[in-house]
Scaffold this active site. Structure first.
Site, PDB file in Angstrom:
ATOM      1  N   ILE A  18       9.792  85.294 114.091  1.00 11.51           N
ATOM      2  CA  ILE A  18      10.075  85.872 112.778  1.00 11.51           C
ATOM      3  C   ILE A  18      11.289  85.191 112.125  1.00 11.51           C
ATOM      4  CG2 ILE A  18      11.691  87.723 113.434  1.00 11.51           C
ATOM      5  CD1 ILE A  18       9.863  89.642 111.819  1.00 11.51           C
ATOM      6  N   ASN A  75      15.104  81.932 127.477  1.00 12.66           N
ATOM      7  CA  ASN A  75      16.417  82.552 127.628  1.00 12.66           C
ATOM      8  C   ASN A  75      16.302  83.680 128.650  1.00 12.66           C
ATOM      9  OD1 ASN A  75      17.574  80.919 125.583  1.00 12.66           O
ATOM     10  ND2 ASN A  75      16.768  82.295 124.008  1.00 12.66           N
ATOM     11  N   HIS A  82       9.474  85.644 127.484  1.00  7.60           N
ATOM     12  CA  HIS A  82       8.853  84.837 126.433  1.00  7.60           C
ATOM     13  C   HIS A  82       9.372  83.417 126.485  1.00  7.60           C
ATOM     14  CE1 HIS A  82      12.466  86.770 124.789  1.00  7.60           C
ATOM     15  NE2 HIS A  82      12.650  85.665 124.067  1.00  7.60           N
ATOM     16  N   HIS A 109       9.937  80.054 124.200  1.00 13.40           N
ATOM     17  CA  HIS A 109      10.036  79.504 122.844  1.00 13.40           C
ATOM     18  C   HIS A 109       9.442  78.101 122.846  1.00 13.40           C
ATOM     19  CE1 HIS A 109      13.234  82.380 121.293  1.00 13.40           C
ATOM     20  NE2 HIS A 109      13.407  82.522 122.586  1.00 13.40           N
TER      21      HIS A 109
HETATM   22  P1  AMP Z   1      15.452  85.698 122.803  1.00 15.79           P
HETATM   23  O1  AMP Z   1      16.823  85.507 122.230  1.00 15.79           O
HETATM   24  O2  AMP Z   1      15.035  84.556 123.698  1.00 15.79           O
HETATM   25  O3  AMP Z   1      15.262  87.056 123.434  1.00 15.79           O
HETATM   26  O4  AMP Z   1      14.484  85.561 121.577  1.00 15.79           O
HETATM   27  C1  AMP Z   1      13.926  86.617 120.878  1.00 15.79           C
HETATM   28  C2  AMP Z   1      13.228  86.010 119.690  1.00 15.79           C
HETATM   29  O5  AMP Z   1      12.332  86.977 119.173  1.00 15.79           O
HETATM   30  C3  AMP Z   1      14.156  85.592 118.554  1.00 15.79           C
HETATM   31  O6  AMP Z   1      13.989  84.192 118.292  1.00 15.79           O
HETATM   32  C4  AMP Z   1      13.694  86.452 117.378  1.00 15.79           C
HETATM   33  O7  AMP Z   1      13.736  85.768 116.141  1.00 15.79           O
HETATM   34  C5  AMP Z   1      12.266  86.794 117.778  1.00 15.79           C
HETATM   35  N1  AMP Z   1      11.731  88.035 117.214  1.00 15.79           N
HETATM   36  C6  AMP Z   1      12.330  89.245 117.152  1.00 15.79           C
HETATM   37  N2  AMP Z   1      11.523  90.151 116.604  1.00 15.79           N
HETATM   38  C7  AMP Z   1      10.362  89.505 116.304  1.00 15.79           C
HETATM   39  C8  AMP Z   1       9.121  89.910 115.724  1.00 15.79           C
HETATM   40  N3  AMP Z   1       8.890  91.171 115.314  1.00 15.79           N
HETATM   41  N4  AMP Z   1       8.161  88.965 115.556  1.00 15.79           N
HETATM   42  C9  AMP Z   1       8.374  87.694 115.944  1.00 15.79           C
HETATM   43  N5  AMP Z   1       9.500  87.260 116.528  1.00 15.79           N
HETATM   44  C10 AMP Z   1      10.494  88.151 116.702  1.00 15.79           C
END
Ligand code: AMP
Ligand code: ZN
Length: 112
Positions: free
Chosen positions: A31, A86, A99, A101
């Site tokens: 997002i 992460n 997850h 990236h």
């Molecule tokens: P992390 O810091 O590795 O936990 O990454 C979490 C990621 O999730 C971040 O890059 C956010 O931008 C992404 N994120 C959070 N909420 C959403 C959402 N509703 N849809 C898509 N991505 C999201």
């Protein structure tokens, strides 16, 4: 109902820009993209982080990595891409559902 955001996205309870899904994994656009292409690949199964992975997940993780390369190709990242997982607060993990990236294209950030 799960209170995990990514479980809810996988279940279709919260909308996301899903680019791929099957019985094991879901891939959707971040997002807040940090590059032209920024996908998140998640297992449908809730796993908190890499630290919660067990030998029972070996096949799933191998599958996710192989799928990452396929999705990168499909996103036009023939020149290459970056993958990041992460883990934990010290690793910058904000959402505690494992997850990966997948980043590539214009604007790909370097390591600070
Ligand atoms: P992390 O810091 O590795 O936990 O990454 C979490 C990621 O999730 C971040 O890059 C956010 O931008 C992404 N994120 C959070 N909420 C959403 C959402 N509703 N849809 C898509 N991505 C999201
Ligand atoms: Zn979850």
């Amino acid at each position: 109902m799960s209170d995990c955001l990514f479980c809810r996205i996988a279940a279709g309870e919260i909308p996301a820009d899903i680019v791929y899904q099957d019985e094991k994994v879901v891939a959707f656009r971040d997002i807040n993209p940090k590059a032209e292409v920024h996908l998140l690949l998640i297992p449908r199964e809730h796993v908190d982080s890499l630290n919660a992975v067990t030998p029972a997940h070996d096949e799933l993780l191998g599958y996710m990595l192989r799928l990452t390369a396929k999705l990168a190709r499909e996103q036009g990242l023939a020149d290459g891409y970056r993958t990041i997982i992460n883990t934990g607060p010290g690793g910058g993990q904000v959402i505690f559902h494992l997850h990966l990236h997948l980043l590539g294209g214009k604007g790909l950030p370097g390591f600070e």
